[in-house]
Design an enzyme around this catalytic site. Sequence first.
Site, mmCIF file in Angstrom:
data_model
loop_
_atom_site.group_PDB
_atom_site.id
_atom_site.type_symbol
_atom_site.label_atom_id
_atom_site.label_comp_id
_atom_site.label_asym_id
_atom_site.label_seq_id
_atom_site.Cartn_x
_atom_site.Cartn_y
_atom_site.Cartn_z
ATOM 1 N N SER A 73 0.835 -1.208 0.000
ATOM 2 C CA SER A 73 0.000 0.000 0.000
ATOM 3 C C SER A 73 0.868 1.256 0.000
ATOM 4 C CB SER A 73 -0.922 0.017 1.222
ATOM 5 O OG SER A 73 -1.790 -1.089 1.192
ATOM 6 N N SER A 200 5.038 -6.663 -2.231
ATOM 7 C CA SER A 200 4.817 -6.798 -0.788
ATOM 8 C C SER A 200 5.285 -8.160 -0.295
ATOM 9 C CB SER A 200 3.326 -6.614 -0.510
ATOM 10 O OG SER A 200 3.053 -6.882 0.846
ATOM 11 N N THR A 238 14.120 4.244 10.336
ATOM 12 C CA THR A 238 15.061 3.154 10.590
ATOM 13 C C THR A 238 14.592 1.905 9.860
ATOM 14 O OG1 THR A 238 15.571 4.108 12.737
ATOM 15 C CG2 THR A 238 16.150 1.788 12.414
ATOM 16 N N CYS A 326 -10.100 -6.356 1.829
ATOM 17 C CA CYS A 326 -10.290 -4.952 2.161
ATOM 18 C C CYS A 326 -11.745 -4.548 2.030
ATOM 19 C CB CYS A 326 -9.450 -4.080 1.251
ATOM 20 S SG CYS A 326 -7.864 -4.812 0.895
HETATM 21 C C1 LIG Z 1 -2.335 -6.997 -0.865
HETATM 22 C C2 LIG Z 1 -2.269 -6.041 -2.015
HETATM 23 C C3 LIG Z 1 -1.836 -4.721 -1.831
HETATM 24 C C4 LIG Z 1 -1.481 -4.170 -0.481
HETATM 25 O O1 LIG Z 1 -0.277 -4.680 0.023
HETATM 26 P P1 LIG Z 1 0.033 -4.550 1.601
HETATM 27 O O2 LIG Z 1 1.430 -5.025 1.736
HETATM 28 O O3 LIG Z 1 -0.962 -5.423 2.296
HETATM 29 O O4 LIG Z 1 -0.125 -3.106 1.949
HETATM 30 C C5 LIG Z 1 -1.770 -3.894 -2.927
HETATM 31 N N1 LIG Z 1 -2.110 -4.332 -4.155
HETATM 32 C C6 LIG Z 1 -2.520 -5.589 -4.379
HETATM 33 C C7 LIG Z 1 -2.852 -6.021 -5.760
HETATM 34 C C8 LIG Z 1 -2.630 -6.481 -3.314
HETATM 35 O O5 LIG Z 1 -3.066 -7.722 -3.542
#
Ligand SMILES: *Cc1c(COP(=O)(O)O)cnc(C)c1O
Length: 398
Positions: A73, A200, A238, A326
Amino acid sequence: MDKKIYLDNAATTPTRPAVVEAMLPYFTEFYGNPSSVYELSNVCKKAIVNSRETIAKSLGADAAEIYFTAGGSEADNWALISTCEAYKAKGNHIITSKIEHHAVLHTCEYLEKNGFEVTYVDVDENGLIKLGELEAAIRPTTILISVMFANNEIGTIQPIKEIGEIAKKHDILFHTDAVQAYGQLPINVDEYHIDMLSASGHKLNGPKGIGFLYIRKGVKIGSYIHGGAQERHRRAGTENVPGIVGFGKAVEIAMETMKERTEKEVELRDLLINRIVKEIPYTRLNGHRTKRLPNNANFSFQFIEGESLLIMLDMQGICGSSGSACTSGSLDPSHVLLSIGLPHEIAHGSLRLTLSEDITEEDINYVVDRVKEIVERLRSMSPLYEDYLKNNQNRNNV
Ligand SMILES: *Cc1c(COP(=O)(O)O)cnc(C)c1O
């Protein structure tokens, strides 16, 4: 039912034991602040360098182009907001798709409130972006195209190379949210003309709260988190050393195992899709049949509520999702399912199952049998289904 069958790997994944093991010393033994001067910190500094190099290599990028963030995110927010700030002298228009993750869509809405203009390009019934519409949306003031690599709900993989070529031809920056694709599909930032890419850790068996933004050399976006000089002055704070170490380890394993793992997943995914669509009437598969993530299946069952189905599956030890994590908690149907043209009542009866390498053929057969039973049971209680059958009976009798 003691055993859990976890089929929600698009929401998050378990952290691999080998990843946890790699992380542990960086909590208690090598706890130094990487910005300090003593040896304890140098160990941490080196560990960060290693992870950055592993990740850069996985994308065909340079280590200096990888910036660690606190997740997908943040990387999406950074790419969009800082591009708009840095390039506003050139223009105020960005192009994205209607089926992006909320980390992109809600950031676009925020930017619209702050004087930027956004075009949300349509997708077809399979969730593929309309390339003609995308190119036609380009204006002299367009500064950024942001289109996800693969969709988190329906699994559709976008024609990223073609989008990258369009962006390059018009001298527009191209960002892709690759959070779902990274670790499942081979990605090369040069081949696809990608200028920025978000990923992520927790979506590929790494820890939560760690991600990165790839920023191509020469892209002049500034800092999004202000403070210290970490990440070459571009991302203060950090460093999350254990997270970065774990992410690097997860990427190393994901790249090594990608081919074998995804081939197995595709086989079981297709068994799941074929059995469900064949054996349960009034069912459709959402997303493209072949251009889809190896681990993703998404169905709509007419005449039922997805939420009821999820609760009953949970009672059988099966974890699935009705859309993105979400949006659960809200009663709105998924924006992705509506964008591919599903009516509200059909979008409401949807189920997303996302596999991992731990899933077996036996698991899939068990899951299909339970889904079949539950859908039948829910339909038998549905007045809509009863009406439908009655009307059809009458029609057949006439
Ligand atoms: C899970 C997801 C995110 C968000 O990632 P986080 O690390 O949970 O903030 C963004 N984009 C897509 C397509 C995702 O599946």
